[in-house]
Write a protein that holds these residues in place. Structure first.
Motif, short mmCIF file in Angstrom:
data_model
loop_
_atom_site.label_atom_id
_atom_site.label_comp_id
_atom_site.label_asym_id
_atom_site.label_seq_id
_atom_site.Cartn_x
_atom_site.Cartn_y
_atom_site.Cartn_z
N LEU A 116 0.60 4.32 -2.74
CA LEU A 116 0.29 5.67 -2.31
C LEU A 116 1.38 6.64 -2.76
O LEU A 116 1.09 7.74 -3.25
N MET A 145 0.82 -1.20 0.00
CA MET A 145 0.00 0.00 0.00
C MET A 145 0.87 1.26 0.00
O MET A 145 0.54 2.23 -0.67
N MET A 146 1.97 1.24 0.76
CA MET A 146 2.84 2.43 0.82
C MET A 146 3.35 2.80 -0.56
O MET A 146 3.35 3.97 -0.93
N LEU A 157 -3.85 11.68 4.05
CA LEU A 157 -4.09 10.27 3.77
C LEU A 157 -3.02 9.40 4.45
O LEU A 157 -3.33 8.38 5.05
N TRP A 158 -1.76 9.80 4.35
CA TRP A 158 -0.68 9.04 4.97
C TRP A 158 -0.89 8.94 6.48
O TRP A 158 -0.77 7.87 7.08
N SER A 159 -1.20 10.05 7.09
CA SER A 159 -1.43 10.08 8.53
C SER A 159 -2.62 9.19 8.92
O SER A 159 -2.57 8.47 9.92
N TYR A 160 -3.66 9.22 8.13
CA TYR A 160 -4.84 8.39 8.39
C TYR A 160 -4.48 6.90 8.28
O TYR A 160 -4.86 6.10 9.13
N GLU A 161 -3.75 6.55 7.24
CA GLU A 161 -3.41 5.14 7.00
C GLU A 161 -2.39 4.59 7.99
O GLU A 161 -2.45 3.44 8.38
N TYR A 162 -1.40 5.44 8.38
CA TYR A 162 -0.25 4.93 9.14
C TYR A 162 -0.08 5.59 10.51
O TYR A 162 0.87 5.27 11.21
N ASP A 163 -0.98 6.49 10.88
CA ASP A 163 -0.97 7.14 12.20
C ASP A 163 0.29 7.94 12.51
O ASP A 163 0.52 8.28 13.67
#
Length: 62
Positions: free
Chosen positions: A5, A1-2, A31-37
């Protein structure tokens, strides 16, 4: 996924205009923050764009 993205973001930056560049970066970071915190593990090829943006203070080198 990374990887997907990161590729999508790079494609978006190629299409971005001067006016939409910062918005593209903001969208990617949201989006990155949402997916990977966190913003850890952002690929180096993406970081170079972030350092050239209004969001550079989030990615200072230690």
């Amino acid at each position: 996924m990374m990887e997907s993205l990161a590729r999508t973001f790079q494609h978006e930056l190629k299409k971005a205009t001067k006016e939409t560049y910062q918005t593209s970066i903001q969208s990617f970071l949201n989006l990155w923050s949402y997916e990977y915190d966190s913003f850890e593990h952002i690929p180096k090829e993406i970081e170079k764009h972030l350092y050239a943006s209004d969001y550079a203070p989030l990615f200072h080198e230690e």
